[in-house]
Design an enzyme around this catalytic site. Structure first.
Site, mmCIF file in Angstrom:
data_model
loop_
_atom_site.group_PDB
_atom_site.id
_atom_site.type_symbol
_atom_site.label_atom_id
_atom_site.label_comp_id
_atom_site.label_asym_id
_atom_site.label_seq_id
_atom_site.Cartn_x
_atom_site.Cartn_y
_atom_site.Cartn_z
ATOM 1 N N ARG A 1 12.297 76.935 40.822
ATOM 2 C CA ARG A 1 11.268 77.806 40.432
ATOM 3 C C ARG A 1 10.243 77.402 41.626
ATOM 4 N NH1 ARG A 1 14.283 80.529 38.092
ATOM 5 N NH2 ARG A 1 14.298 80.942 35.857
ATOM 6 N N HIS B 1 15.665 85.156 45.538
ATOM 7 C CA HIS B 1 16.074 84.763 44.293
ATOM 8 C C HIS B 1 17.490 84.951 44.001
ATOM 9 C CE1 HIS B 1 14.348 83.335 40.331
ATOM 10 N NE2 HIS B 1 15.496 83.231 40.143
HETATM 11 C C1 GLV Z 1 17.749 82.298 37.376
HETATM 12 O O1 GLV Z 1 16.611 82.151 38.159
HETATM 13 C C2 GLV Z 1 17.921 81.952 36.361
HETATM 14 O O2 GLV Z 1 17.012 81.188 35.996
HETATM 15 O O3 GLV Z 1 18.976 81.926 35.674
#
Ligand code: GLV
Length: 307
Positions: A222, A270
């Site tokens: 994160r 991401h």
């Molecule tokens: C992606 O970031 C997840 O938490 O699955």
């Protein structure tokens, strides 16, 4: 009844649930439904307040591994169980992403990229796997798999986690002293920790500065765990060698972020480990069946620790 919320994809997800478990009543948000009939919600990025409308909710299933945003919600009553995906095909993706970071460093890709931009043909000394020290932060379903795979591939792997762990071929550490020890001897730092009160801001200036000169940072967890300004300073001063970043404090990463054009940073949007709908639905269905038969579900989040 199960309610599925996945933004524009809600109907598609509902169809997947219906095909894997036709016996489980399932609706897609915002289908008309008696709110009292909804006992389960499977969701990703649900709008604020969504949960408050369902008085008989028993559990919320995150269609992802990280539940930091769900843990922080005020519309999720304390008695409602929060359940996350455990692996569900994401560990294999995370291994690939970590390998990408390790190879960027070991095969000197960022150095060669810099040379390429100057049309310079210069061979740098090769680095063997056994000389490449990888530090993996987080040794859960994903981090543990990453550490084990890299150790098996011949890298020198350290791991750090909140709880003490044991993984073949991996030197496992915990507690603050363990982190200091690991950072001091890590060429490639791979962050796969859950974002919790204990890990937010963990990769701050002082921790990043403990990495040896030339180290590369991989953040696949994160964005709120990494001080991006400190990272940029340490890259610009030449202390750090590079970064592979998948997650950011603000997503999408704003177009004016200095991270985008930095020559020693590789950015992905991401995607390090994306939710795979097939295994995700199978895991939620398995948990629903366990719940129906009174058994414990897998992946239940301890909301006091946040993961
Ligand atoms: C992606 O970031 C997840 O938490 O699955």
């Amino acid at each position: 009844m199960l309610l599925v919320y996945a933004g524009d994809e809600s109907v598609t997800w509902r169809a997947l649930f219906a095909s894997q478990a036709p016996d489980i009543a399932c609706v897609a948000w915002p289908d008309a439904v008696d709110p009292a009939a909804v006992t389960w919600i499977a969701c990703w990025n649900p709008p604020e307040g969504l949960f408050a409308g369902f008085p008989n909710l028993r559990a919320v299933f995150a269609l992802g591994a990280g539940v930091d945003r769900l843990v922080a919600r005020t519309d999720l009553a304390a008695h409602v169980e929060l359940v996350r995906l455990v692996d569900a095909g994401m560990a294999a993706q995370m291994i690939e992403y970590a390998q990408l970071g390790v190879l960027l460093w070991q095969r000197r890709c960022l150095d060669y990229r810099a040379q390429q931009l100057q049309a310079v043909w210069r061979k740098l000394p090769p680095i063997a796997r056994g000389e490449t020290r990888v530090g993996v932060l987080g040794l859960g379903a994903m981090g543990g798999a990453v550490a084990a795979a890299l150790a098996q591939a011949g890298y020198r792997v350290w791991g750090w986690s909140r709880r003490a762990r044991q993984i073949d071929g991996v030197r496992c550490l915990h507690e603050a002293s363990g982190l200091t020890e690991l950072l001091g001897e890590t060429d490639v730092l791979v962050n796969i920790l859950p974002s919790t009160m204990a890990t937010r801001g963990l990769l701050d200036r002082s921790h990043l500065a403990q990495l040896p000169a030339g180290a590369l940072v991989v953040n696949a967890a994160r964005g709120d765990q990494l001080d991006a300004a400190a990272l940029l300073d340490l890259l610009d001063s030449g202390h750090l060698g590079g970064a592979l970043l998948d997650v950011f404090a603000t997503e999408p990463l704003p177009t004016d972020s200095p991270l985008w054009l930095h020559p020693r940073i590789v950015i992905t949007p991401h995607v390090a480990a994306s939710t795979l709908s097939g295994p995700a639905v199978a895991q939620v269905v398995d948990n629903l069946r366990r719940a129906h038969s009174g058994g414990p579900m897998s992946g239940v989040v301890d909301r006091s620790t946040g993961y």
